[in-house]
Design an enzyme around this catalytic site. Structure first.
Site, mmCIF file in Angstrom:
data_model
loop_
_atom_site.group_PDB
_atom_site.id
_atom_site.type_symbol
_atom_site.label_atom_id
_atom_site.label_comp_id
_atom_site.label_asym_id
_atom_site.label_seq_id
_atom_site.Cartn_x
_atom_site.Cartn_y
_atom_site.Cartn_z
ATOM 1 N NE ARG A 168 -3.548 -2.352 0.143
ATOM 2 C CZ ARG A 168 -3.247 -3.631 -0.050
ATOM 3 N NH1 ARG A 168 -2.422 -3.903 -0.814
ATOM 4 N NH2 ARG A 168 -4.187 -4.602 0.227
ATOM 5 C CB SER A 242 -9.287 -1.789 4.173
ATOM 6 O OG SER A 242 -9.664 -2.917 3.607
ATOM 7 C CD GLU A 339 -5.425 -0.183 2.622
ATOM 8 O OE1 GLU A 339 -6.184 -0.350 1.351
ATOM 9 O OE2 GLU A 339 -5.327 -1.075 3.308
#
Length: 363
Positions: A168, A242, A339
């Site tokens: 990520r 998320s 995230e």
């Protein structure tokens, strides 16, 4: 020909962030053609004002109004640059919807992106976040990213190595003030070993009658069904998917936790010195799944998803995220990192833990 860009003041950003929180841009610039960028960045105001590059904001929490300039890249098309017997090189403009790019590539007969179906957002955001799902990351297939480099004052091309993709993460995410992604180029194969080991995926494929060698389109359908069933629909319940990354901790710490919590999932990372934990499991175990305070809450479908039930502000969503993270840290000694991209607030700012300590866990 349509104008290359459009400028407007005091533009609402409520429709350009996943939580749909109220926010306004001091100056909003909608860029339709990359050749407009030299002219725009030659403007004195853009040279000194803070700049936020924003697409659909599907992975963004905005806290308050945004000073300076908000710039969006729209469309810019899709094309096949090259083909051979093994696959093709596909190009997508930054403003193309990511899920449309996935469907387009599958429709052309190319594999690789099937596990990344139904991820909201635009193609230009894909390399920034190095989006991933169900065992696949987009960085594996990106050959080149085209971007405006504010430091060089030029449109440049970065190959995969230059992008420095991580979990990520990317060079674009680490230095957002420098880069403005304008297009991505993907090298996709005709045949790709299916990645179907993710929990729930084999069972979904069996229900589809996919057999031992599922086609990419079947994998995409199975992933779509899983995502639809597990995650709240952002068009109905505003969210950014998320919110937290899965934390990576020392193996010794993970083993200590598993002695007290034998059901805690953990995956070995690299040489075994580290383990990745499930942020969703930690949050649910800390009692947050289904929590709601006012209109800010944690999804009852998936503990990793924060949701806006109506009129929650960006500040309220941010405060909830910090409370969740603090609660997990106090119980498991693991500090969660977002995230999601946070605009207008600093994550874990000095004193933040103390500020939320009095109301860390849900009643």
């Amino acid at each position: 020909m349509a104008p290359a860009y459009h400028l407007a003041e005091r533009v609402s950003l409520a429709g350009r962030n996943g939580f749909r929180v109220a926010s306004r841009a001091e100056l909003f610039i909608d860029v339709r053609r990359a050749e407009a960028l030299p002219e725009l960045f030659a403007m004195p105001y853009l040279q000194r004002a803070p700049l936020l590059v924003l697409g659909e904001g599907s992975n963004t929490l905005i806290v308050g109004d945004v000073p300076g300039v908000v710039m969006a890249i729209g469309g810019m098309g899709r094309e096949v640059l090259a083909r051979d017997d093994d696959g093709a090189l596909l190009r997508a403009g930054a403003g193309e919807r990511w899920d449309d790019v996935v469907a387009w590539s599958l429709g052309l007969g190319y594999a690789g992106l099937e596990n990344l179906v139904l991820i909201p957002g635009l193609a230009g955001a894909a390399p920034i976040q190095n989006i991933g799902a169900y065992g696949t990351e987009v960085g594996e297939f990106i050959q080149t990213v085209e971007a405006w480099d504010r430091q060089a004052g030029a449109l440049v091309r970065l190959d995969r190595a230059d992008c420095a993709f991580g979990y990520r993460d990317s060079v674009f995410k680490r230095d957002p003030a420098r880069w403005l992604v304008t297009a991505i180029e993907l090298r996709l194969p005709r045949r790709h070993p299916p990645r179907i080991g993710y929990p729930g995926l084999p069972e979904e494929l069996a229900l589809l009658g996919a057999g031992d060698a599922p086609r990419p389109a079947q994998i995409a359908e199975a992933v779509s069904r899983l995502r639809t069933r597990k995650l709240p629909n952002p068009s109905m319940v505003p969210n950014v998917g998320s919110f937290f990354r899965n934390p990576v901790v020392a193996s010794a710490h993970a083993l200590d936790l598993q002695r007290d919590e034998p059901s805690m999932p953990a995956w070995t990372v690299d040489d075994g010195a580290l383990r990745k934990l499930s942020a969703a499991w930690l949050i649910e175990r800390a009692g947050w799944k289904g929590f709601r305070e006012g209109d800010a809450g944690v999804s009852a479908q998936h503990a990793l998803v924060l949701v806006n039930h109506g009129q929650a502000s960006g500040a309220e969503m941010f405060a909830l995220a910090q409370r969740v993270a603090l609660s997990v840290h106090e119980r498991f000694g693991v500090w969660l990192e977002p995230e999601a991209r946070i605009v207008g607030a600093r994550w874990d700012a000095p004193g933040a833990r103390a500020a939320f300590a009095s109301a860390a866990a849900p009643a």
